[in-house]
Design a protein around this motif. Structure first.
Motif, PDB file in Angstrom:
ATOM      1  N   GLU A  11       0.740  -1.269  -0.043  1.00 41.82           N
ATOM      2  CA  GLU A  11      -0.036  -0.041   0.044  1.00 41.82           C
ATOM      3  C   GLU A  11       0.563   1.317  -0.060  1.00 41.82           C
ATOM      4  O   GLU A  11       0.306   2.193  -0.698  1.00 41.82           O
ATOM      5  N   GLN A  12       2.022   1.326   0.541  1.00 43.06           N
ATOM      6  CA  GLN A  12       2.706   2.479   0.543  1.00 43.06           C
ATOM      7  C   GLN A  12       3.740   2.566  -0.712  1.00 43.06           C
ATOM      8  O   GLN A  12       4.377   3.641  -0.597  1.00 43.06           O
ATOM      9  N   ALA A  38       3.555   3.622  -4.107  1.00 41.22           N
ATOM     10  CA  ALA A  38       2.845   4.411  -5.262  1.00 41.22           C
ATOM     11  C   ALA A  38       2.656   3.586  -6.460  1.00 41.22           C
ATOM     12  O   ALA A  38       1.354   3.541  -7.034  1.00 41.22           O
ATOM     13  N   ASP A  39       3.758   3.017  -7.079  1.00 39.91           N
ATOM     14  CA  ASP A  39       3.489   2.150  -8.319  1.00 39.91           C
ATOM     15  C   ASP A  39       2.445   0.931  -7.983  1.00 39.91           C
ATOM     16  O   ASP A  39       1.469   0.679  -8.878  1.00 39.91           O
ATOM     17  N   TYR A  40       2.765   0.299  -6.883  1.00 37.94           N
ATOM     18  CA  TYR A  40       1.692  -0.646  -6.649  1.00 37.94           C
ATOM     19  C   TYR A  40       0.280  -0.330  -6.373  1.00 37.94           C
ATOM     20  O   TYR A  40      -0.533  -0.656  -6.974  1.00 37.94           O
ATOM     21  N   ARG A  41       0.086   0.955  -5.620  1.00 32.90           N
ATOM     22  CA  ARG A  41      -1.183   1.523  -5.458  1.00 32.90           C
ATOM     23  C   ARG A  41      -1.690   1.812  -6.890  1.00 32.90           C
ATOM     24  O   ARG A  41      -3.189   1.509  -6.829  1.00 32.90           O
ATOM     25  N   ARG A  42      -0.873   2.457  -7.830  1.00 33.04           N
ATOM     26  CA  ARG A  42      -1.544   2.645  -9.171  1.00 33.04           C
ATOM     27  C   ARG A  42      -1.983   1.292  -9.730  1.00 33.04           C
ATOM     28  O   ARG A  42      -2.826   1.395 -10.449  1.00 33.04           O
ATOM     29  N   GLY A  43      -1.144   0.489  -9.551  1.00 33.68           N
ATOM     30  CA  GLY A  43      -1.099  -0.880 -10.645  1.00 33.68           C
ATOM     31  C   GLY A  43      -2.676  -1.661  -9.818  1.00 33.68           C
ATOM     32  O   GLY A  43      -3.432  -2.138 -10.541  1.00 33.68           O
ATOM     33  N   PHE A  44      -2.816  -1.668  -8.463  1.00 33.65           N
ATOM     34  CA  PHE A  44      -3.764  -2.337  -7.974  1.00 33.65           C
ATOM     35  C   PHE A  44      -5.042  -1.786  -8.373  1.00 33.65           C
ATOM     36  O   PHE A  44      -5.995  -2.074  -8.485  1.00 33.65           O
ATOM     37  N   GLY A  65      -8.654  -2.225  -4.946  1.00 30.89           N
ATOM     38  CA  GLY A  65      -7.046  -1.966  -4.881  1.00 30.89           C
ATOM     39  C   GLY A  65      -6.319  -2.912  -4.068  1.00 30.89           C
ATOM     40  O   GLY A  65      -6.470  -4.175  -4.178  1.00 30.89           O
ATOM     41  N   VAL A  66      -5.626  -2.363  -3.155  1.00 31.98           N
ATOM     42  CA  VAL A  66      -4.783  -3.436  -2.498  1.00 31.98           C
ATOM     43  C   VAL A  66      -5.311  -4.278  -1.281  1.00 31.98           C
ATOM     44  O   VAL A  66      -5.909  -3.814  -0.264  1.00 31.98           O
ATOM     45  N   ILE A 120      -3.779  -9.357  -3.948  1.00 28.02           N
ATOM     46  CA  ILE A 120      -2.133  -9.804  -4.159  1.00 28.02           C
ATOM     47  C   ILE A 120      -2.162 -11.455  -4.427  1.00 28.02           C
ATOM     48  O   ILE A 120      -1.258 -11.657  -5.523  1.00 28.02           O
ATOM     49  N   GLU A 121      -2.955 -12.227  -3.826  1.00 28.93           N
ATOM     50  CA  GLU A 121      -3.048 -13.714  -4.193  1.00 28.93           C
ATOM     51  C   GLU A 121      -3.488 -13.874  -5.782  1.00 28.93           C
ATOM     52  O   GLU A 121      -2.544 -14.612  -6.494  1.00 28.93           O
ATOM     53  N   GLN A 122      -4.498 -13.017  -5.974  1.00 27.16           N
ATOM     54  CA  GLN A 122      -4.760 -13.394  -7.538  1.00 27.16           C
ATOM     55  C   GLN A 122      -3.666 -12.759  -8.571  1.00 27.16           C
ATOM     56  O   GLN A 122      -3.531 -13.387  -9.557  1.00 27.16           O
TER      57      GLN A 122
END
Length: 308
Positions: free
Chosen positions: A146-147, A149-155, A162-163, A168-170
């Protein structure tokens, strides 16, 4: 030479006939692929299409050591892409099982050596918290992702919510479902290209069937669809292992996944074949048997994403 012609040269053992019967039961797990007449092994199909956004997230997560408790261990550390998604050394400590390949894991009926995970999503989720694997806490993993930024945008782009742990498992499972290796030389042989494997490799395949190896190693994954006791004909010299039944491993890409067995104790494919002859088949396998069967098994290798 056609597969049926090769079979006609040898009298099949009773355990081979039993193996073919088992194959008929499990073949239905993998769709409508039809095996050539008399064959226990099916060509590997192309993987089902996955959402590219989820795959991209899963690929990054798979190699992200921040998902582990000590921030040094990633999924890729034990499932090394350069070693056909396996670990390149024997078990790091007694009692720890070798890491099975992730290649073609989507076609296995269960995950882990003991089959405790029914889906790739379950396997990914349990690995995070397993002290012998990632040794992390999900609360910490979620905070880390969650912290970023790239992961947040991607999710946010790939999932409505979102996250989350489930997402994450999927994502990891979506990436793993792309790791299939259709198009091996042996698959081409099964589909009618009888020159795709050599005479020695055909002889190795004939001995693989004659010995009874196909009783457990059959279907599209040449294994991965049943449990079996290690030490059927003779007690295996490992008290813990002898008390357990293991999921039969797939032999796809097996020539590239040394060391072998649940504990990584066999350094070479020929050595592993010799152990299987003794403990699973109840007779010694000659050096010629081992060499020819190893040559056949090498025809099951293919790069990920090859066309069937």
């Amino acid at each position: 030479m056609r597969p049926s012609e090769q079979l006609s040269k040898r009298k099949p053992a009773s355990r081979v006939r039993a193996g073919l019967a088992v194959c008929c039961v499990f073949a239905g797990l993998h769709g409508a692929l039809a095996a050539p007449a008399g064959e226990a092994i099916l060509p590997l199909p192309q993987a089902a299409r996955q959402d590219p956004a989820k795959v991209a997230l899963g690929r990054r997560l798979f190699s992200d050591a921040r998902l582990s408790g000590d921030k040094r261990q990633s999924c890729a550390a034990c499932h090394n892409p350069a070693a056909a998604q396996t670990r390149t050394q024997a078990q790091p400590r007694p009692g720890m099982l070798d890491a099975p390949t992730v290649f073609n894991a989507a076609f296995n009926f269960r995950l882990y050596w003991d089959g405790r995970a029914a889906t790739l999503e379950q396997q990914a989720g349990s690995a995070i918290e397993n002290p012998a694997e990632m040794a992390a806490r999900w609360a910490d993993v979620l905070r880390t992702v969650e912290q970023d930024a790239d992961y947040r945008r991607g999710f946010s782009a790939a999932f409505r919510d979102g996250v989350t742990r489930a997402n994450i498992e999927q994502a990891i499972a979506a990436y793993e479902r792309t790791l299939t290796t259709p198009g091996s030389r042996f698959d081409r042989y099964l589909r009618g290209d009888y020159g795709a494997i050599s005479a020695a490799e055909r002889e190795g395949y004939a001995r693989f069937k004659q010995a009874g190896c196909v009783a457990c190693h059959q279907g599209v994954n040449v294994g991965g669809n049943m449990y079996q006791q290690l030490g059927v004909m003779e007690a295996y010299p490992d008290r813990d292992a002898a008390a357990r039944r293991f999921k039969v491993p797939s032999l796809r890409n097996v020539a590239r996944t040394a060391p072998y067995l649940h504990d990584g104790s066999a350094a070479t494919l020929e050595q592993a074949i010799g152990i299987m002859f003794r403990y699973q088949l109840g007779r010694p396998g000659s050096k010629e048997d081992q060499a020819l069967i190893a040559q056949f098994l090498a025809t099951l290798s293919a790069p990920p994403g090859a066309q069937p």
